[in-house]
Design an enzyme around this catalytic site. Structure first.
Site, PDB file in Angstrom:
ATOM      1  N   ALA A 173       0.808  -1.217   0.000  1.00  0.00           N
ATOM      2  CA  ALA A 173       0.000   0.000   0.000  1.00  0.00           C
ATOM      3  C   ALA A 173       0.845   1.273   0.000  1.00  0.00           C
ATOM      4  O   ALA A 173       0.444   2.296  -0.554  1.00  0.00           O
ATOM      5  CB  ALA A 173      -0.935   0.000   1.206  1.00  0.00           C
ATOM      6  N   ILE A 231      -4.726  -2.854  -5.193  1.00  0.00           N
ATOM      7  CA  ILE A 231      -5.851  -3.157  -6.073  1.00  0.00           C
ATOM      8  C   ILE A 231      -6.229  -1.955  -6.933  1.00  0.00           C
ATOM      9  O   ILE A 231      -7.275  -1.953  -7.579  1.00  0.00           O
ATOM     10  CB  ILE A 231      -7.075  -3.609  -5.255  1.00  0.00           C
ATOM     11  CG1 ILE A 231      -7.518  -2.517  -4.259  1.00  0.00           C
ATOM     12  CG2 ILE A 231      -6.771  -4.907  -4.515  1.00  0.00           C
ATOM     13  CD1 ILE A 231      -8.803  -2.852  -3.500  1.00  0.00           C
ATOM     14  N   HIS A 276      -3.890  -9.357  -4.879  1.00  0.00           N
ATOM     15  CA  HIS A 276      -5.180  -9.143  -4.229  1.00  0.00           C
ATOM     16  C   HIS A 276      -6.252  -8.662  -5.188  1.00  0.00           C
ATOM     17  O   HIS A 276      -7.282  -8.138  -4.760  1.00  0.00           O
ATOM     18  CB  HIS A 276      -5.022  -8.163  -3.061  1.00  0.00           C
ATOM     19  CG  HIS A 276      -4.169  -8.703  -1.962  1.00  0.00           C
ATOM     20  ND1 HIS A 276      -3.485  -7.893  -1.067  1.00  0.00           N
ATOM     21  CD2 HIS A 276      -3.867  -9.974  -1.609  1.00  0.00           C
ATOM     22  CE1 HIS A 276      -2.803  -8.657  -0.213  1.00  0.00           C
ATOM     23  NE2 HIS A 276      -3.024  -9.916  -0.529  1.00  0.00           N
ATOM     24  N   CYS A 286     -20.425 -10.490 -12.293  1.00  0.00           N
ATOM     25  CA  CYS A 286     -21.713 -10.935 -11.769  1.00  0.00           C
ATOM     26  C   CYS A 286     -21.528 -12.306 -11.129  1.00  0.00           C
ATOM     27  O   CYS A 286     -20.935 -13.209 -11.734  1.00  0.00           O
ATOM     28  CB  CYS A 286     -22.740 -11.008 -12.893  1.00  0.00           C
ATOM     29  SG  CYS A 286     -24.317 -11.730 -12.385  1.00  0.00           S
ATOM     30  N   ASN A 335      11.071   1.208   2.880  1.00  0.00           N
ATOM     31  CA  ASN A 335       9.867   1.299   3.712  1.00  0.00           C
ATOM     32  C   ASN A 335      10.127   2.276   4.857  1.00  0.00           C
ATOM     33  O   ASN A 335      11.229   2.315   5.402  1.00  0.00           O
ATOM     34  CB  ASN A 335       9.480  -0.072   4.271  1.00  0.00           C
ATOM     35  CG  ASN A 335       8.017  -0.145   4.652  1.00  0.00           C
ATOM     36  OD1 ASN A 335       7.140   0.146   3.841  1.00  0.00           O
ATOM     37  ND2 ASN A 335       7.736  -0.528   5.887  1.00  0.00           N
TER      38      ASN A 335
END
Length: 241
Positions: free
Chosen positions: A22, A105, A121, A129, A215
């Site tokens: 993320a 995502i 992910h 559907c 990070n």
């Protein structure tokens, strides 16, 4: 720190793999999950924690509430690729980067021009559907006037092709990610706390000695990395091109 040695290693390789989370997209205005400003720390009017609302059982039992949260907190349709996404796409064009493995995502890697992207992910841009399997783009979810998006052919519930808690990762994508990391000369890990399995465990499959961690907080793999960089991921990756 000076990035000269890191740049030399990246420049010499033709088999780099990037594994991101993320934090790769925070510079595009998309919040991460576990930082102080992350999604899991954000107060909402919902009575359930985000981890619960992003589970398969919650989707099944409280579909309308799931979509209320999903639309407001998980979709950033106006977000644009940042310097990190752009740099990775350039490394691929240069023939150095073989794959981007992402836990995100948002689809920003593809929007920046990356072609070899493995989405562990899933993606907000793919929706199907649950009854007839018809595909729908993100716009169908965003533009739907229904609290729960439905199929325009059979009336079935449309579900995002994102991996929710309690769901398994796509086996084919996982196998490709395992192969890419196992065969990489250089593994760059960025914007992830490496605490969510099974995705985080993939880093342990790297066999080389050029693990580069970018990070802002510590990770379980810091001691195994050749370089640990606490800086803007966009700035760092841009400097390596």
């Amino acid at each position: 720190m000076s990035y000269e040695e890191v740049k030399r290693i990246v420049s010499a390789s033709r088999n780099i793999v990037f594994f991101g989370g993320a934090g790769t997209s925070t510079e595009s205005g998309i919040p991460d999950f576990r930082s102080e400003a992350g999604l899991y720390q954000t107060k909402t009017k919902q009575t359930y924690p985000p981890e619960v609302m992003l589970s398969r059982s919650f989707f099944t039992e409280h579909t309308e509430q799931f979509y209320e949260f999903y639309r407001s907190k998980m979709i950033y349709k106006d977000a644009k690729p940042n310097a990190a996404h752009v740099a990775l796409a350039q490394l691929e064009r240069d023939g150095r980067l073989k794959a981007v493995i992402t836990q995100n995502i948002d689809g920003l890697h593809q929007l920046a021009g990356s072609g070899s992207v493995l989405e562990l992910h899933g993606s907000v841009h793919r929706n199907r559907c649950m009854s007839c399997a018809k595909f729908f783009a993100l716009e169908h979810i965003v533009a739907s006037e229904d609290a729960i998006p439905v199929c325009d052919e059979c009336g079935g519930t449309v579900k995002p092709e994102v991996v929710l808690y309690e769901e398994m990762l796509d086996e084919a994508v996982l196998e490709q990610a395992i192969a890419a990391i196992s065969e990489a000369d250089v593994l760059i890990v960025g914007g992830t706390s490496l605490t969510v399995n099974p995705a985080a465990g993939l880093v342990g499959l790297y066999r080389g000695d050029n693990l580069i961690l970018i990070n802002k907080s510590s990770t379980p793999y810091d001691s195994q990395a050749r370089f640990v960089i606490r800086d803007s991921i966009g700035k760092v990756l841009n400097s390596l091109c």
